[in-house]
Structure formats: C-alpha cells, structure tokens
Write a protein that holds these residues in place. Sequence first.
Motif, PDB file in Angstrom:
ATOM      1  N   SER A 268       0.839  -1.194   0.000  1.00 11.53           N
ATOM      2  CA  SER A 268       0.000   0.000   0.000  1.00 11.53           C
ATOM      3  C   SER A 268       0.873   1.242   0.000  1.00 11.53           C
ATOM      4  CB  SER A 268      -0.938   0.007   1.206  1.00 11.53           C
ATOM      5  OG  SER A 268      -0.202   0.177   2.400  1.00 11.53           O
TER       6      SER A 268
ATOM      7  N   ARG B 286       0.865   5.854   0.791  1.00  7.68           N
ATOM      8  CA  ARG B 286       0.208   7.130   1.133  1.00  7.68           C
ATOM      9  C   ARG B 286       1.259   8.217   0.951  1.00  7.68           C
ATOM     10  NH1 ARG B 286      -1.624  10.000   6.431  1.00  7.68           N
ATOM     11  NH2 ARG B 286      -3.438  11.150   5.693  1.00  7.68           N
TER      12      ARG B 286
ATOM     13  N   HIS C  37      -3.931   8.058  -1.051  1.00  7.38           N
ATOM     14  CA  HIS C  37      -3.540   6.721  -0.596  1.00  7.38           C
ATOM     15  C   HIS C  37      -4.173   5.648  -1.480  1.00  7.38           C
ATOM     16  CE1 HIS C  37      -7.450   6.645   1.596  1.00  7.38           C
ATOM     17  NE2 HIS C  37      -7.358   5.338   1.415  1.00  7.38           N
TER      18      HIS C  37
ATOM     19  N   SER D 118      -3.868   0.983  -2.461  1.00  7.85           N
ATOM     20  CA  SER D 118      -3.241  -0.320  -2.250  1.00  7.85           C
ATOM     21  C   SER D 118      -2.790  -0.864  -3.605  1.00  7.85           C
ATOM     22  CB  SER D 118      -4.232  -1.283  -1.580  1.00  7.85           C
ATOM     23  OG  SER D 118      -5.413  -1.413  -2.350  1.00  7.85           O
TER      24      SER D 118
ATOM     25  N   THR E 232      -7.079   7.033  -4.033  1.00 14.74           N
ATOM     26  CA  THR E 232      -8.051   7.960  -3.454  1.00 14.74           C
ATOM     27  C   THR E 232      -7.372   9.277  -3.121  1.00 14.74           C
ATOM     28  OG1 THR E 232      -9.636   6.365  -2.514  1.00 14.74           O
ATOM     29  CG2 THR E 232      -9.402   8.430  -1.345  1.00 14.74           C
TER      30      THR E 232
ATOM     31  N   GLU F 211      -7.739  12.125  -0.663  1.00 19.79           N
ATOM     32  CA  GLU F 211      -8.435  12.087   0.622  1.00 19.79           C
ATOM     33  C   GLU F 211      -9.380  13.270   0.835  1.00 19.79           C
ATOM     34  OE1 GLU F 211      -5.706  11.123   3.794  1.00 19.79           O
ATOM     35  OE2 GLU F 211      -4.899   9.417   2.678  1.00 19.79           O
TER      36      GLU F 211
ATOM     37  N   PRO G 271     -13.010  11.475   0.342  1.00 21.55           N
ATOM     38  CA  PRO G 271     -12.606  10.189   0.937  1.00 21.55           C
ATOM     39  C   PRO G 271     -13.391   8.984   0.446  1.00 21.55           C
ATOM     40  CG  PRO G 271     -13.680  11.608   2.576  1.00 21.55           C
ATOM     41  CD  PRO G 271     -13.452  12.447   1.364  1.00 21.55           C
ATOM     42  N   ASP G 272     -14.613   9.192  -0.065  1.00 23.80           N
ATOM     43  CA  ASP G 272     -15.386   8.047  -0.552  1.00 23.80           C
ATOM     44  C   ASP G 272     -15.131   7.752  -2.031  1.00 23.80           C
ATOM     45  OD1 ASP G 272     -16.379   7.520   1.906  1.00 23.80           O
ATOM     46  OD2 ASP G 272     -18.372   8.342   1.532  1.00 23.80           O
TER      47      ASP G 272
ATOM     48  N   THR H 175      -7.188  -1.433   6.176  1.00 30.08           N
ATOM     49  CA  THR H 175      -6.754  -0.517   5.123  1.00 30.08           C
ATOM     50  C   THR H 175      -5.283  -0.795   4.812  1.00 30.08           C
ATOM     51  OG1 THR H 175      -8.317   1.186   5.846  1.00 30.08           O
ATOM     52  CG2 THR H 175      -6.444   1.913   4.516  1.00 30.08           C
TER      53      THR H 175
ATOM     54  N   HIS I 237      -8.294  -1.688  -0.031  1.00 27.75           N
ATOM     55  CA  HIS I 237      -8.038  -0.259  -0.194  1.00 27.75           C
ATOM     56  C   HIS I 237      -8.434   0.511   1.066  1.00 27.75           C
ATOM     57  CE1 HIS I 237      -7.885   3.700  -1.995  1.00 27.75           C
ATOM     58  NE2 HIS I 237      -9.099   3.919  -1.559  1.00 27.75           N
ATOM     59  N   GLU I 238      -9.588   0.164   1.617  1.00 28.37           N
ATOM     60  CA  GLU I 238     -10.049   0.859   2.827  1.00 28.37           C
ATOM     61  C   GLU I 238     -11.009  -0.027   3.604  1.00 28.37           C
ATOM     62  OE1 GLU I 238     -11.166   4.899   2.323  1.00 28.37           O
ATOM     63  OE2 GLU I 238     -11.303   5.163   4.503  1.00 28.37           O
TER      64      GLU I 238
ATOM     65  N   ARG J   8     -13.430   0.365   7.075  1.00 29.37           N
ATOM     66  CA  ARG J   8     -13.972   1.159   8.191  1.00 29.37           C
ATOM     67  C   ARG J   8     -14.884   0.248   9.000  1.00 29.37           C
ATOM     68  NH1 ARG J   8     -16.387   6.097   4.616  1.00 29.37           N
ATOM     69  NH2 ARG J   8     -14.487   6.580   3.449  1.00 29.37           N
TER      70      ARG J   8
END
Lengths: 168, 168
Positions: free
Chosen positions: A70, A72, A86, A88, A103, A105, A108-109, B67, B90-91, B93
């Motif tokens: 990954s 960032r 960020h 992966s 993404t 940030e 974020p979605d 993540t 990737h993420e 939550r």
Amino acid sequence: MSTRPPTTGTNRTEIAVDPDVPLVRITRTFDAPPNKVFRAHTDPELLARWLGPRSTEMRVEHFDCRTGGSYRYLHTTCEGFEAWFHGSFHEVRPAELIVQTFTFEGVPDGVALERLVFEDLGDGRTRLVATSLVDSFADRDAFVASGMEVGVIEGYERLDELLSAGAA
Amino acid sequence: MSTRPPTTGTNRTEIAVDPDVPLVRITRTFDAPPNKVFRAHTDPELLARWLGPRSTEMRVEHFDCRTGGSYRYLHTTCEGFEAWFHGSFHEVRPAELIVQTFTFEGVPDGVALERLVFEDLGDGRTRLVATSLVDSFADRDAFVASGMEVGVIEGYERLDELLSAGAA
C-alpha cells in the motif's frame, strides 16, 4: 552529416476518455527501457522527484510497491495547500504492470482502479498506458475537468528529465 | 396471541446489473447488527465457514482485512476443482465499509473493484450493498452469466445460519 534530433521533450502525453465506460486512458512514450520507467514508478525516492506538477513538493508517508502492499503520500502546493493520497497495490509485475487503487483524501469516498502497463517498444523506449476507472461518468468527467492534465503532463516532463539525467 | 414469523431464511438476495456502467450490485438484508455482519466478513475463520456455495471448501492463505492489507484464498469444489482468488484492501472502516480489489486467478489479468457498504437498519438488522466494478460490459455480463448467483445466494444463506447460531 546527420544529427539525431533531441528526443527528450518531444513525446506527447495523450489523455483520452473512453466513450463506453467511465475510464480515462493516458498514453505516453519514454526514451528509456521498461525497467527504468518502472523503477521510477516504484522507488519512492525517485517517484517523489517527478510525480505531479513542478509547483508541488511531494512527501511519501509509505510506499510499499509490491503485490499486496500500500501507499500514502502528500503533495503540498507552493501556496501551502496540502493534498493526501492513498491506495493499495493489487498486483505488481516488474517492468510490466502495476494495478493499484487511488483515493484523493479530500474526497474520501471516491476511489479509482488504476492499471499501468509498461510496453517495451524494443528500441530502448517504453510506451506507458495508464488507465483510471471509476464508477460514474460524472466523477470521471469532473476528474478530467479538474485540471489534472497539468500535473500529468508536467510530471512526465520531469520524469523525462530524470531519465535523461541517468538518475532512474 | 401473536407470534413473530421466522426471519432467518426469508431475506432475498437481489443481484442487479447497472444500465450505465459495468457494475453488478448485490443487495441483501441480514437479521443481525452491522458489527456482527462486518465481523463475519473480516475474521478469516468465520469467512471460511460461509463464503461461496455449500459444495466448496475454503482455505485462507492470508487475510489481513485492514486498510492497506491484502488477502488470498482457495475454493475447492466437491469435484476437486481449485480456484484461487486474491486482492488488496483499499479501505476498511469497522462495521461500515470495505473497499477491496478482487481477481480470480484463472483470469489473472481480470480485476474488479468491490465496495461493501454495511447499512444499519436500526432494528438489529443490516442491509449489505456490495458492488463490483470492472472495465468492460462484456466482462461484467460474462461474470453474471457464469453462475455466480448460486455461490452468492448459498453463501448468504450459510451466513444467515452462522449469525442465527450466534457464531459470528
């Protein structure tokens, strides 16, 4: 007497939107073989010297470019605006392929699935085809309209310079 | 005297193709709160007890559901056919969202971007919306035509059983 024309700086960056699916396709040739262009994408110290427009500074938080890794990183503009990114690494095949997620940030979605194909042109050059897939045409078109081409074009010019200086 | 009808086994799995983008959307309600449905997706020991059709055995090679993590697992059918799958997270939550990549290794260049949203219905139930995005309608339609719905529907029935048994 014939002289070879300068090649650095003459390669155009093509940015095209797909008519059928919400995807952007960026095509760019580099005057360097695939292993060097690939290394400039996977070594974070090299990457930080070319990715993005000239006016930004890049700081890598982590960048583990291998299948299952990954990353960032932070871009800071000359005005002090900070943008974190960020993702992966789904798959990394040396000198051939990187499949990764991406993404910004600030949204974020939002997430893009990116595929970078390093094609060996056989004469010491490489054609890079980078695609970015999202789940809506509106998001794809907003991304293209955001001015992203400045960063892409300038970034690849910086990569040309790095490659011709023998740094990568 | 009123009796509450049994709820387990009555939740339908909806599988829909998007008309505009090459995406499949699976919607399923579970009679358990989001933290339990989420845990059954992220704990590899639980996952191996429900993911896929009843006729397959699942073995997890690694499953680091955070993540920046990654996974790889094997499904073996009763006929002995082996199918490996891998991807990256990737993420993640907790009890809300998983965004991951997905490749069936029999088609090593194929990759899907998947998003699992765990929606709290507020009455102890969870609506899961799982989308899978690929870069061509032909690939999306081949995936849907492959018989994937058997595995999806049976898998969620197995998950119902796990949740109602209090195992998750």
